[in-house]
Write an enzyme that holds these catalytic residues in place. Structure first.
Site, PDB file in Angstrom:
ATOM      1  N   THR A  14      40.940  40.523  44.547  1.00 52.86           N
ATOM      2  CA  THR A  14      39.938  41.415  43.963  1.00 52.86           C
ATOM      3  C   THR A  14      38.670  41.478  44.788  1.00 52.86           C
ATOM      4  O   THR A  14      38.033  42.529  44.902  1.00 52.86           O
ATOM      5  CB  THR A  14      39.609  40.957  42.528  1.00 52.86           C
ATOM      6  OG1 THR A  14      40.776  41.084  41.708  1.00 52.86           O
ATOM      7  CG2 THR A  14      38.499  41.796  41.920  1.00 52.86           C
ATOM      8  N   THR A  90      42.100  35.804  42.391  1.00 50.21           N
ATOM      9  CA  THR A  90      41.944  34.748  41.386  1.00 50.21           C
ATOM     10  C   THR A  90      43.188  34.541  40.532  1.00 50.21           C
ATOM     11  O   THR A  90      43.292  33.516  39.850  1.00 50.21           O
ATOM     12  CB  THR A  90      40.755  35.057  40.457  1.00 50.21           C
ATOM     13  OG1 THR A  90      40.994  36.304  39.782  1.00 50.21           O
ATOM     14  CG2 THR A  90      39.453  35.145  41.250  1.00 50.21           C
ATOM     15  N   ASP A  91      44.143  35.478  40.549  1.00 46.02           N
ATOM     16  CA  ASP A  91      45.328  35.333  39.701  1.00 46.02           C
ATOM     17  C   ASP A  91      46.073  34.032  39.966  1.00 46.02           C
ATOM     18  O   ASP A  91      46.675  33.455  39.056  1.00 46.02           O
ATOM     19  CB  ASP A  91      46.290  36.510  39.908  1.00 46.02           C
ATOM     20  CG  ASP A  91      45.845  37.772  39.191  1.00 46.02           C
ATOM     21  OD1 ASP A  91      44.951  37.667  38.317  1.00 46.02           O
ATOM     22  OD2 ASP A  91      46.382  38.852  39.494  1.00 46.02           O
TER      23      ASP A  91
END
Length: 372
Positions: A14, A90-91
């Protein structure tokens, strides 16, 4: 100029995403060079060299991508960098950071960061997170602490941090014991610590064994676990109820898996706390699973337990060695555990002392370099 050098590599995520044309959503597009090029204060923090390793979403990262970043970071600190920063989506940070931490064998800090908001979003958090990560990476107080996760001005241990919310700047937390520290007026401050067991050897092969991760649930009949046992999965992690409980039918499926020499690890699906060993004694309780040969994850959550089991199977570990490693890494501490740092350089005790220590980041210049 004080000669402090920090390297920053980007895997995407992201933090690198922007919108283009008529699309309604964002996609990875920015390079590491783009990310560090306009961060206020970065030039006063360290001499930064940037490299783009990949530009993909965190959900699509593979272990191979993580090990590429690992090799890059280790080479960089061996060449004199004070620390390394990996930027990614960040997943999967809570998993990739732990994978890195299991193998990181350098005193220099390896810091993982990302962003919850895309680069073009109002109030994008990427620049602040990268600046904080660089400040942590160049702080002497961060040495010999392994892999650290830095987001929202908090410093987390890779073995404890979890993504606890789907969105929001406070998505990352260390639920059982809190963060290791944080940043206060650009000062890196630690007030908490953990003891790290010796790093695992870095795998030499390119193949990774498959390990199934199965969450138990109401009315679970164990059929999915039986399918995993019959498949080519080399091991199984069960995300169990409470302190390590499963339905009676699942307990039977665990016995069938163990009978064919497949290691079965059970963790707590609650998101906080540890598995127990002897508080309950019904069919499917933690003590029953232990008698059946299942392995408790201790304080490790199921995602990190899967990472650890995969690494151990990749190293052709025996069942006894797997059980031993989960005892070492799933427990809070072990008085008999040797401190691996005594063999790698000057010893810095990182047991919690109740004291807060901080270091102010120093000024040098920024230099970026992306591969052609």
């Amino acid at each position: 100029m004080n000669g402090v050098q920090v390297v920053v590599a980007s895997l995407g995520g992201t933090i690198t995403m922007t919108g283009s044309g008529g699309t309604t959503g964002v996609r990875p597009s920015l390079t590491a060079d783009d990310l560090i090029g306009s961060i206020p204060g970065l030039a006063r923090t360290a001499e930064v060299t940037a490299r783009t390793i990949a530009t993909i979403p965190g959900a699509s990262l593979s272990a191979a991508d993580i090990f590429r970043a690992f090799a890059w970071a280790r080479d960089a600190v061996d060449d004199g960098a004070s620390g390394a920063v990996i930027v990614q989506g960040t997943d999967t940070i809570e998993e990739s950071a732990y994978l890195l931490d299991l193998h990181w064998d350098r005193a220099a800090p390896l810091v993982v960061t990302g962003a919850m908001r895309a680069a073009q979003a109002t109030g994008a958090d990427g620049p602040a997170n990268i600046l904080a990560a660089v400040q942590v990476a160049c702080s002497p107080e961060s040495r010999e602490r392994g892999v650290l996760v830095v987001l929202n001005d908090e410093i987390h241990a890779a073995s404890r941090v979890r993504k606890m919310r789907s969105s929001g700047l406070n998505a990352f937390r260390s639920p059982s014991f809190g963060p290791l520290g944080g940043l206060v007026e650009s000062a890196v401050v630690y007030g908490n610590s953990i003891r790290r067991p010796a790093p695992l050897p870095v795998p030499t092969g390119s193949s990774r064994p498959c390990v199934a991760l199965i969450e138990t649930h109401l009315d679970d009949d164990g059929a999915l676990l039986d399918l995993a046992t019959a498949s080519d999965h080399r091991g199984i992690v069960i995300d169990a109820f409470g302190v390590g409980h499963v339905p009676a039918k699942v307990a039977g499926a665990i016995s069938r898996a163990v009978a064919v020499s497949k290691p079965v690890v059970f963790a707590s699906r609650t998101g906080s706390g540890a598995t127990f060993s002897s508080a309950y004694d019904f069919v499917g309780s933690e003590s029953d699973l232990l008698r059946r040969g299942a392995i408790p994850a201790g304080w490790l959550d199921a995602r990190k337990a899967r990472i650890l089991l995969t690494c151990l199977l990749a190293a052709s570990s025996t069942m006894d060695n797997i059980k031993s490693e989960f005892r070492r890494r799933g427990q809070l501490s072990s008085p008999a555990l040797p401190d691996w740092r005594n063999t790698t350089g000057k010893h810095h005790d990182t047991e919690s002392t109740g004291c807060w220590s901080g270091t102010q980041s120093n000024d040098t210049r920024v230099r970026s370099q992306d591969p052609s």
